[in-house]
Design an enzyme around this catalytic site. Structure first.
Site, PDB file in Angstrom:
ATOM      1  N   GLY A  36       0.816  -1.215   0.000  1.00 58.59           N
ATOM      2  CA  GLY A  36       0.000   0.000   0.000  1.00 58.59           C
ATOM      3  C   GLY A  36       0.848   1.263   0.000  1.00 58.59           C
ATOM      4  O   GLY A  36       2.076   1.209   0.132  1.00 58.59           O
ATOM      5  N   ASN A  91      -0.101 -15.164   4.704  1.00 59.90           N
ATOM      6  CA  ASN A  91      -0.623 -13.800   4.672  1.00 59.90           C
ATOM      7  C   ASN A  91      -2.134 -13.768   4.462  1.00 59.90           C
ATOM      8  O   ASN A  91      -2.849 -13.059   5.155  1.00 59.90           O
ATOM      9  CB  ASN A  91       0.076 -13.025   3.557  1.00 59.90           C
ATOM     10  N   TYR A 140      -3.734 -18.743  -4.803  1.00 64.66           N
ATOM     11  CA  TYR A 140      -4.406 -17.477  -4.486  1.00 64.66           C
ATOM     12  C   TYR A 140      -5.914 -17.732  -4.272  1.00 64.66           C
ATOM     13  O   TYR A 140      -6.485 -17.359  -3.240  1.00 64.66           O
ATOM     14  CB  TYR A 140      -4.169 -16.457  -5.607  1.00 64.66           C
TER      15      TYR A 140
END
Ligand code: UDP
Length: 328
Positions: A36, A91, A140
């Site tokens: 970010g 994560n 993913y």
């Protein structure tokens, strides 16, 4: 009471947080800033915290009265997830489970979760319905589906209500040009085509020209990031209103091939774009198109920027005004 936007400094998170601020919601941004950008934070309170840091997360929940969480914090590159599955599980699953644990301790009972079309894998229907088979073809998609399942059980056990939003291809930038897409490295089609148009890269490669589609290239359903952002607000309002969980697709229900996207970008920019035909990219289904009828019907979602040329135009504006992304 506040809405905590985890991953708020990222691409979709920052656009959603901005819409919330414009609606005068009390917004808390949380981001570890690995992907970010601090400059994407447009107001509210900001915490630089990693979701895996339980103590820091507890402190955020102690210092603020958090009504709901919108969770964008995740890695999202299909190819990378195939090569580094542990990183993705740690994560995307580990961090979100940690967040759920702290929410449960604090008594926060509403969460909107960023999910993905990658939960479906190879589609059984076009357009894809929420009730279709979910068989991800990469880590993913698996990590996102794992969290969706954890949410279902957290709802049963703790009464945490969730809305999972399965995004198709997010694209475009805020209409003001203030915030936009800035990934390092960039892997997404529209920003890469724009880079080729603006001379930042020499050409755009088409990954595969032998798919069973009208022109041999992959077909995707592109959705404007502000339309996505607004769906998150509708999801929070739903959780406030009826305290039930749900899963919704988010796309425009229209597919564009890679060649068509390049053609539209040429028209919008008026610039020449050098195209190279390349090999297929591993893990890419030929066609991904959403049915978003459910969210339209149940939450009244109504996209404002459904037109592909408008999506590309807003992205072009951002790329022109921020040639180095947030590092201006
Ligand atoms: N794509 C491409 N060249 C690129 C990047 C992407 O042909 O340099 C194709 C990719 O194979 C896919 C589509 O463009 O069919 C959209 O890819 P993107 O990475 O933007 O999003 P994804 O579909 O992976 O979420």
């Amino acid at each position: 009471m506040a809405i905590l936007v985890a991953g708020g400094a990222g691409y979709i998170g920052s656009h959603t947080a901005l819409e919330l601020l414009e609606k005068k919601e009390d917004v808390i941004y949380l981001d570890n800033l690995t992907k970010g950008h601090k400059d994407a934070v447009m107001g509210g309170k900001f915490y630089q915290v990693d979701l895996l840091d339980t103590e820091a997360l507890r402190k955020v929940f102690r210092e603020n009265e958090i009504e709901a969480v919108i969770d964008f914090a995740a890695f999202s590159l299909v190819g990378e997830s195939v090569n580094e599955p542990i990183k993705y599980y740690q994560n995307n699953v580990g961090a979100t489970i940690n967040l759920l644990k702290v929410m449960q301790e604090a008594g926060t009972k509403k969460i909107v979760f960023s999910s993905t079309a990658a939960t479906y894998g190879e589609p059984e229907n076009v357009p894809i319905l929420e009730s279709d088979r979910t068989e991800p073809t990469n880590p993913y998609g698996e990590t996102k589906l794992a969290v969706e399942k954890a949410l279902k059980w957290a709802d049963r056990a703790y009464g945490i209500k969730y809305v999972s939003l399965r995004y198709f291809n997010a694209a475009g930038a805020h209409i003001s040009g203030k915030i936009g897409e800035d990934h390092t490295p960039e892997t997404h089609l529209i920003p890469l085509i724009l880079d080729a148009a603006l001379g930042k890269r020499e050409s755009i490669s088409i990954f595969g020209t032998d798919y069973p589609t009208q022109d041999g290239t992959c077909v995707r359903d592109y959705i404007h990031v502000t339309d996505l952002a607004n769906a998150h607000i509708l999801a929070v309002e739903k959780l406030r209103r009826d305290h039930t969980s749900a899963v919704y697709n988010l796309g425009n229900g229209k597919g564009f091939s890679v060649r068509e996207v390049i053609h539209v970008t040429k028209e919008v920019t008026g610039l020449p774009i050098k195209v190279i035909e390349a090999e297929r990219r591993a893990g890419d289904p030929a066609v991904l198109i959403a049915s978003s009828d459910k969210i339209k019907k149940e939450l009244g979602w109504n996209p404002r920027f459904a037109d592909l040329s408008t999506i590309v135009e807003t992205a072009f504006r951002w790329h022109q005004s921020h040639p180095n992304g947030y590092e201006n």
